[in-house]
Structure formats: structure tokens, C-alpha cells
Design an enzyme around this catalytic site. Structure first.
Site, PDB file in Angstrom:
ATOM      1  N   GLY A 159       0.779  -1.298  -0.168  1.00  0.00           N
ATOM      2  CA  GLY A 159      -0.010   0.099  -0.187  1.00  0.00           C
ATOM      3  C   GLY A 159       0.757   1.125   0.211  1.00  0.00           C
ATOM      4  O   GLY A 159       1.465   1.546   1.020  1.00  0.00           O
ATOM      5  N   PHE A 160       0.762   2.185  -1.146  1.00  0.00           N
ATOM      6  CA  PHE A 160       1.592   3.166  -1.253  1.00  0.00           C
ATOM      7  C   PHE A 160       0.842   4.347  -2.003  1.00  0.00           C
ATOM      8  O   PHE A 160      -0.038   3.942  -2.582  1.00  0.00           O
ATOM      9  CB  PHE A 160       2.812   2.823  -1.887  1.00  0.00           C
ATOM     10  N   ASP A 198      -2.852 -23.494  -3.107  1.00  0.00           N
ATOM     11  CA  ASP A 198      -1.539 -24.451  -3.988  1.00  0.00           C
ATOM     12  C   ASP A 198      -0.403 -23.504  -3.394  1.00  0.00           C
ATOM     13  O   ASP A 198      -0.493 -22.554  -2.694  1.00  0.00           O
ATOM     14  CB  ASP A 198      -1.900 -24.462  -5.476  1.00  0.00           C
ATOM     15  N   GLN A 212      -0.996 -15.655  -3.943  1.00  0.00           N
ATOM     16  CA  GLN A 212      -0.906 -14.249  -3.080  1.00  0.00           C
ATOM     17  C   GLN A 212      -2.130 -13.825  -2.910  1.00  0.00           C
ATOM     18  O   GLN A 212      -3.161 -13.452  -3.509  1.00  0.00           O
ATOM     19  CB  GLN A 212      -0.117 -13.380  -4.110  1.00  0.00           C
ATOM     20  N   HIS A 240      -3.830  -7.741   0.924  1.00  0.00           N
ATOM     21  CA  HIS A 240      -4.239  -6.952   2.181  1.00  0.00           C
ATOM     22  C   HIS A 240      -5.618  -6.608   2.246  1.00  0.00           C
ATOM     23  O   HIS A 240      -6.131  -6.404   1.124  1.00  0.00           O
ATOM     24  CB  HIS A 240      -3.387  -5.709   2.759  1.00  0.00           C
ATOM     25  N   ASN A 241      -6.368  -6.856   3.238  1.00  0.00           N
ATOM     26  CA  ASN A 241      -7.974  -6.831   3.383  1.00  0.00           C
ATOM     27  C   ASN A 241      -8.583  -7.815   2.587  1.00  0.00           C
ATOM     28  O   ASN A 241      -9.852  -7.898   2.516  1.00  0.00           O
ATOM     29  CB  ASN A 241      -8.182  -5.382   2.853  1.00  0.00           C
ATOM     30  N   HIS A 267     -10.751  -4.719  -4.557  1.00  0.00           N
ATOM     31  CA  HIS A 267     -11.969  -4.236  -4.466  1.00  0.00           C
ATOM     32  C   HIS A 267     -13.148  -4.957  -5.222  1.00  0.00           C
ATOM     33  O   HIS A 267     -13.938  -4.201  -5.575  1.00  0.00           O
ATOM     34  CB  HIS A 267     -12.052  -2.648  -4.473  1.00  0.00           C
TER      35      HIS A 267
END
Length: 225
Positions: A79-80, A128, A132, A135-136, A172
């Protein structure tokens, strides 16, 4: 190496080179493999096994889970933002990741901690290798995510979602329960109707097949002299 404030059940197995940090809890019959790290305040459920080289931080893992080598849970999410002066500024990543019961996570998969809500993986879900989860993200119960699946930050999967290898869900974006997503498909809009989906952007699989057949026919016609 077990910190004096950690709570480790007498039946738990801590293999050589493993580290249990301050205020961590390791449940009955759990196994912490060699060189694995259970970070500060992490909760590891009963009967859960960590293979060697697992790293846990800012998280809770339920009962009877299996985490294979190289799994990392609870690291900061990606997050940036760009400041007014043009600098890349990191957004705070201060919440947790929470894993349900009877979850299996394949080698070198990563689940990031939350920033505005905890990252969740529901009970009986299976991941598997090299998956990835951003976050959230919220993953429902009894989901199956094949290798190289990627869930963008703050995405949501319902229950019993199956994702083929290298498929992805945009940040989202929500997918309802009882959906199957084909390999390499890209979900960029919410899926609200159960069924099979394929392609990029992801669409109902039957529609995608017709589209592919049509494109092949067009290509053959255009290649004729």
C-alpha cells in the site's frame, strides 16, 4: 528458542532452530518445523503443522491447518501513495491476518495483513503453491485456489470458489459463492451469479467459448488470399 512469555502447550513439538517469540501461543499437538518463526503475539491453533521455514507475524491460525515450507502470513500489504511533493509514501498496515480451521497453504504462498480490515481465509479452504492474497482480502470457506492465483487488495471471495492456475481478481472486487474461474482468467468486475467463468475480462464460460470460436473463424477468413 522459546521466549519466556510465550505459551506453548506441553504436547506441542518445537523443532530445532524454530523461534517462538514473545506472547505467542502454540496450541495442543501443534508442530513448529525447523527454522520456522512464530512471531510476537501470534496464535497457532491445536493440531496445526508448520513445515520448515514458515514465517508468521500479526496473525492467528486456526486448528488442524497445514502450512508448507516458505509460507509467509502477516507481512505488510502493498500500500503506497504519491505525496504532493512526488514522494512514494507507505500507507500504514496495522491490522492482522486470520486463518480459519482445516486450512492448507502451499509452499511459498503469502497472505498479507490488513490495513482497514483484517485479511481473512475461511475454514476448509485450500491454497496451492505460490498463491498471493493481498491485504484486506476476504476468502470464504471451502475455496480452492490453484498455483499462482492472485487476489488484489480488499477483494472478496464467497464460499466454495474455485480458481484455476494464474487466475486473478482485481482489487476491491467481489466474487459470489459457488463460482469456478478458469486458469488465467482475470476478474475485473464483480461476479454476482454462480457458475463457470473464463477469459479476460472474465465472462461466463459458455460466452467465452463462443467468442473464441468466432475469433478463430474470423482469423481463418482474413488469412485467405
Amino acid at each position: 528458542l522459546v521466549h519466556s512469555t510465550a505459551m506453548v502447550h506441553p504436547t506441542a513439538v518445537i523443532e530445532p532452530g524454530a523461534v517462538i517469540m514473545a506472547d505467542a501461543q502454540v496450541g495442543e499437538g501443534a508442530v513448529v518445523g525447523a527454522t520456522s518463526v512464530v512471531g510476537r503475539g501470534v496464535v497457532l491453533g491445536s493440531g496445526t503443522t508448520l513445515a520448515f521455514g514458515v514465517k508468521l507475524m500479526h496473525c492467528a491460525v486456526g486448528d488442524n491447518c497445514m502450512l508448507h515450507s516458505g509460507v509467509c502470513i502477516g507481512a505488510d500489504g502493498f500500500g503506497f501513495t504519491i505525496s504532493a511533493s512526488g514522494q512514494v509514501v507507505k500507507k500504514p498496515q496495522l491490522l492482522a491476518a486470520r486463518i480459519g480451521d482445516d486450512v492448507e497453504i502451499g509452499a511459498n504462498s503469502c497472505i498479507d495483513r490488513g490495513s482497514w480490515r483484517d485479511t481473512l481465509v475461511g475454514s476448509h479452504t485450500k491454497l496451492d503453491n505460490m498463491v498471493q492474497i493481498g491485504h484486506n482480502a476476504h476468502v470464504g470457506e471451502a475455496c480452492i485456489l490453484c498455483a499462482h492465483v492472485a487476489l488484489g487488495g480488499s477483494s472478496t471471495l464467497g464460499d466454495r470458489v474455485v480458481m484455476g492456475g494464474k487466475s486473478a481478481v482485481k482489487d476491491h472486487t467481489a466474487v459470489c459463492s459457488d463460482v469456478r474461474i478458469a486458469a488465467k482468467a482475470g476478474v475485473i468486475k464483480p461476479i454476482t451469479v454462480p457458475g463457470d467463468y473464463a477469459g479476460y475480462p472474465a465472462m461466463p464460460a459458455a460466452q467465452w467459448r463462443r467468442l473464441v470460436v468466432g475469433l478463430r473463424g474470423t482469423a481463418r477468413q482474413s488469412s485467405k488470399p
